[in-house]
Design a protein around this motif. Sequence first.
Motif, mmCIF file in Angstrom:
data_model
loop_
_atom_site.group_PDB
_atom_site.id
_atom_site.type_symbol
_atom_site.label_atom_id
_atom_site.label_comp_id
_atom_site.label_asym_id
_atom_site.label_seq_id
_atom_site.Cartn_x
_atom_site.Cartn_y
_atom_site.Cartn_z
ATOM 1 N N PRO A 1 -11.633 19.854 -5.211
ATOM 2 C CA PRO A 1 -10.660 20.401 -4.165
ATOM 3 C C PRO A 1 -9.315 20.744 -5.409
ATOM 4 O O PRO A 1 -8.571 21.429 -4.732
ATOM 5 N N LEU A 2 -9.575 20.189 -6.469
ATOM 6 C CA LEU A 2 -8.354 20.481 -7.376
ATOM 7 C C LEU A 2 -8.585 21.927 -8.095
ATOM 8 O O LEU A 2 -7.580 22.619 -8.581
ATOM 9 N N ILE A 3 -9.449 22.731 -7.798
ATOM 10 C CA ILE A 3 -9.838 23.975 -8.156
ATOM 11 C C ILE A 3 -9.467 25.114 -7.215
ATOM 12 O O ILE A 3 -9.841 24.969 -5.884
ATOM 13 N N PRO A 4 -8.347 25.882 -7.400
ATOM 14 C CA PRO A 4 -7.677 26.724 -6.265
ATOM 15 C C PRO A 4 -8.955 27.731 -5.888
ATOM 16 O O PRO A 4 -9.836 28.171 -6.744
ATOM 17 N N PRO B 1 -5.828 13.244 0.619
ATOM 18 C CA PRO B 1 -4.734 12.214 0.834
ATOM 19 C C PRO B 1 -5.191 10.963 -0.025
ATOM 20 O O PRO B 1 -6.551 10.727 0.015
ATOM 21 N N SER B 2 -4.274 10.493 -0.791
ATOM 22 C CA SER B 2 -4.641 9.386 -1.531
ATOM 23 C C SER B 2 -4.017 8.060 -1.118
ATOM 24 O O SER B 2 -3.054 8.066 -0.100
ATOM 25 N N ARG B 3 -4.375 6.996 -1.525
ATOM 26 C CA ARG B 3 -3.859 5.465 -1.630
ATOM 27 C C ARG B 3 -3.983 4.916 -2.779
ATOM 28 O O ARG B 3 -5.000 4.630 -3.475
ATOM 29 N N LEU B 4 -2.864 3.898 -2.830
ATOM 30 C CA LEU B 4 -2.792 3.080 -3.900
ATOM 31 C C LEU B 4 -2.640 1.634 -3.428
ATOM 32 O O LEU B 4 -1.530 1.274 -2.627
ATOM 33 N N ASN B 5 -3.570 0.608 -3.465
ATOM 34 C CA ASN B 5 -3.283 -0.392 -3.029
ATOM 35 C C ASN B 5 -3.046 -1.534 -4.289
ATOM 36 O O ASN B 5 -3.781 -1.204 -5.507
ATOM 37 N N THR C 1 0.833 -1.309 -0.177
ATOM 38 C CA THR C 1 -0.081 -0.008 -0.089
ATOM 39 C C THR C 1 0.952 1.156 0.183
ATOM 40 O O THR C 1 1.633 1.460 0.788
ATOM 41 N N LEU C 2 0.607 2.071 -0.995
ATOM 42 C CA LEU C 2 1.196 3.522 -0.710
ATOM 43 C C LEU C 2 0.263 4.576 -0.402
ATOM 44 O O LEU C 2 -0.833 4.816 -1.262
ATOM 45 N N ASP C 3 0.443 5.146 0.612
ATOM 46 C CA ASP C 3 -0.154 6.214 1.109
ATOM 47 C C ASP C 3 0.461 7.605 1.001
ATOM 48 O O ASP C 3 1.547 7.582 1.217
ATOM 49 N N ALA C 4 -0.314 8.742 0.783
ATOM 50 C CA ALA C 4 0.238 9.950 0.622
ATOM 51 C C ALA C 4 -0.916 10.882 1.378
ATOM 52 O O ALA C 4 -1.988 10.856 1.299
ATOM 53 N N GLY C 5 -0.241 11.898 1.958
ATOM 54 C CA GLY C 5 -1.040 12.944 2.479
ATOM 55 C C GLY C 5 -1.533 13.847 1.372
ATOM 56 O O GLY C 5 -1.419 13.344 0.240
ATOM 57 N N GLU C 6 -1.898 14.959 1.616
ATOM 58 C CA GLU C 6 -2.387 16.063 0.981
ATOM 59 C C GLU C 6 -1.289 16.371 -0.133
ATOM 60 O O GLU C 6 -0.152 16.594 -0.028
ATOM 61 N N THR C 7 -1.697 16.480 -1.509
ATOM 62 C CA THR C 7 -0.959 16.971 -2.555
ATOM 63 C C THR C 7 -1.456 18.448 -2.681
ATOM 64 O O THR C 7 -2.710 18.578 -3.266
ATOM 65 N N THR C 8 -0.553 19.520 -2.508
ATOM 66 C CA THR C 8 -0.960 20.782 -2.751
ATOM 67 C C THR C 8 0.194 21.368 -3.726
ATOM 68 O O THR C 8 1.009 21.043 -4.219
ATOM 69 N N PHE C 9 -0.447 22.572 -4.289
ATOM 70 C CA PHE C 9 0.131 23.130 -5.432
ATOM 71 C C PHE C 9 0.076 24.694 -5.238
ATOM 72 O O PHE C 9 -0.886 25.186 -4.321
ATOM 73 N N HIS D 1 -7.200 5.772 -5.216
ATOM 74 C CA HIS D 1 -8.289 6.693 -4.899
ATOM 75 C C HIS D 1 -7.853 7.716 -3.870
ATOM 76 O O HIS D 1 -6.713 7.598 -3.236
ATOM 77 N N ALA D 2 -8.413 8.954 -4.150
ATOM 78 C CA ALA D 2 -7.961 10.071 -3.384
ATOM 79 C C ALA D 2 -9.310 10.757 -2.649
ATOM 80 O O ALA D 2 -9.856 11.373 -3.479
ATOM 81 N N ASP D 3 -9.806 10.322 -1.664
ATOM 82 C CA ASP D 3 -10.847 10.608 -0.890
ATOM 83 C C ASP D 3 -12.357 10.261 -1.915
ATOM 84 O O ASP D 3 -12.429 9.074 -2.178
ATOM 85 N N GLU D 4 -12.912 11.139 -2.537
ATOM 86 C CA GLU D 4 -14.084 10.922 -3.336
ATOM 87 C C GLU D 4 -13.516 10.559 -4.836
ATOM 88 O O GLU D 4 -14.356 10.470 -5.722
#
Length: 879
Positions: free
Chosen positions: A581-584, A525-529, A509-517, A547-550
């Motif tokens: 969430p991707l829209i500033p 936060p995203s997860r790859l299983n 499993t690869l977990d990551a916190g928020e990705t910000t720009f 997946h990342a949240d929804e």
Amino acid sequence: MRGKYRALIALALLLVLLPLALLLTVAHWLPGLVGIWLPPGTRIALEQSPRLTRNSVVIPHLSYLAGDCELAKVTHATLSHPSRWKLDVDALDLNSACFNQLPAGEENPAAPRTLAEWQAMLPYSWLTIKKFSLTPWQQFAGELQVGLTPTRQTIRYRGDAISLAAQIDGQTATITSFSLQAIEGQKPLSLAGEVTLGLLPDGLPTQGHLSTRVHLPGPLPLADAELEWEQNRGQLLISSPDDPDPLLDLPWTVTADRLAISDGRWHWALEGMPLSGRLAINADNWQQGLDAALISGRLNVVTQGAAGKGNAVLNFGPGKLSLTDSAMPVQLTGEAKQDQMIFYAVLPGALSGPLLDPQLRFAPGALLRSRGRVIDSLNIDEIRWPLAGVKVASTGVDGRLQAILRAHENQMGDFELHLDGQANDFLPDSGLWQWRYWGEGGFTPMQARWDVKGTGEWRDSTITLNTLSTGFDKLQYGAMRIHAPRLTMNKPVRWVREEAHPRFEGALTLDAGETTFTGGSVLPPSRLNFSVQGSDPTSFQFKGDLHADEIGPVQVNGRWDGIRLRGQAWWPAQPLTVFQPLIPPDWKMALRDGNFYAQIAFSAAAEQGFEAGGHGVLKGGSAWMPDNKFDGVDFVLPFRFSDSTWQMGTRGPVRLRIGSVENQVVARHLTADLEGWYPWSDQQPLILSNVSVEVLGGTISMQQLRMPQHDAALLRVNNISSSELITAVNPKQFTLSGRVNGALPLWLDNPQWIIKDGWLTNPGPMTLRLDKDMADAIVKDNMAAGVGINWLRYMEIARSWTRLNLSSLGVLTLHAELQGTSRIEGKSNTVKLNYQHEENLFMLWRSLRFGDNLQAWLEQHASLPGGECKTGETCEEPQ
């Protein structure tokens, strides 16, 4: 007479019964008789009496003992005499462990002494042993055939690993053929030659010459070996046909007390690494046997690499090498150099156990180190392998195995890794090796620090990675920042290396916190299983989901064949709102309606690089902003990526359709198609076509824009309503009504122009009306210009023609000619107006003060046709 007959009968019975009695009691009297010639302390034993058949004598079992140790065992021996004596033995087993029980220095004076005496005693006979074996080297067992006469002895031996054909004539021994399978998987060693035996059978041959062709590993598959000696000195030479210098040159001398090899020389090329050196060996008390000999020596190895020359020395002894229990101290010290790597060794240890199956145990202080450069950019600061207490034997490696690596890469950063484990009789696919590992380092390109830790083991044919945790504190590149990505294991990775049923499996499993720009966009936060399953690490299938949240999940699967990674990814249909969430936040854009889905196939290999292809689809998209509204957005993106090139529109063009865009003006039915390659070239252009939008009561369209651009793309303006444009711009100084047509030649990669020789005109009547307050202010402030301004207060334009150019620096040059009729206070006058204007359009867009600029121009340049109009005069043309 009767007494004589009785005596004759008794004598006959005695002659018959005596041999039978001797035969029946042979187990009692034969060992004592043979013992006359046997060394003191040794004896033979018969468990069963021999059996007498019609043509032979059968001995079921015979043992030869040295003390209480059974040195030799004979099974089912048959003695016959067809034409000469013939002895057939089913099996003869010798036990080498009993050799040290034989008495030393004590001989029976009745036994023969010289070689000639022994040969003179040999009967004309044949000896056949169907299975001859010597413990503990049963792998060399075979069939032995010996032919004996007092003048010639012949020997033939055939086994799976060894064979021999030789004969002895007096003191001359001729080896016709000899073959030894010393190393499994390699061709056997074979030799032939002739030697002269000594007068005493226990002495060395006085002279001889043996030669063979040996099969060597490495770049020289064949080599010639020669052994020559005479009296007490000789030489062993091994040479290659393609090398003028011998691979091995060992001159040796022998005395009653010492066998010595002095100033031996050797050289060898090991996988591009030239090795050479010298060798010296001394064996004291060699005549007392291998177990009693005291051996010492020195071997040095000289290496040559890009980092220079290195020299390592192996000292061994004094100690003993025994067929049963060796005791030899050894120590390797020095350095070796290969390419740009340097290896340092201080390895004290001891060799023990049987000579043909020894074990090496490293002493405290044993350490192997290395430093240098593996590739141009990777520098090994230090690798340390502590080896104290480690034991190496044919059964495997035992002890604590450690390694410490410190290195840095010029662009990627520095790192440090540790490995610590325990081995028990470990060899690849045999035994057990358990380990744990940990480390940390820096990743300079993304301004990050990383760490790793875990445990694993190699048990027989199964390698298992039991735990793993590795990740970064952050990943930052350009405008993107990923918080604390980490890879963990939720199912051990296991590789079963069985030939019949290999298996490779695991899950991570690869977990990551928020990705910000930097623009304000945020990916939750995203997860790859993902899991892997196959036969080995070079052949497996994988599948997973991201997946990342929804957002998501995106399904991924594929396979790896050791050369190429292939896979597919499916993004199921999702509402467009999940991407909010991707829209500033600064954009103040709200995603309303629409669905998005995608599908991609990808492939990656070392020579090919990364390739991908697929499509993404957006349907019915809608987005609202405070001043804008987009509805009915349909977007289809078929693409292919290969060799760092994007191909747009593999199965039809990239299509953009927007139902409406509401701003100060409403644009409807916007269309655009894109097809071609990026980066583009003359052979692979990028083409934008079918561009059209309904706006301001008319249309703006462009048939085609080709990149690289050789011709201007014609942007057509058709029937645009000037009144709707004025309403949208809302200048307070004037109003304009009527329709406008035009053509604007558009350039995107011209060094000078964006629009060159563009034009605008009116297909029908237009009306210009100046604001009364503005006109009155001009008349009041500038009486000269006021006369002309009065005629422009209300003007019906019959014809207009505007030429415009826009440079690559944003400079707009505009020249307009207007002809029309001015109507003021019931009077009509024909007016011709020439209008020239130059302004930086980029700055104009920033200011958006179009009306004020026009007012300032009119104040300075307004004039009426007819040439000169003096103040207070009416300049007009008759109606």
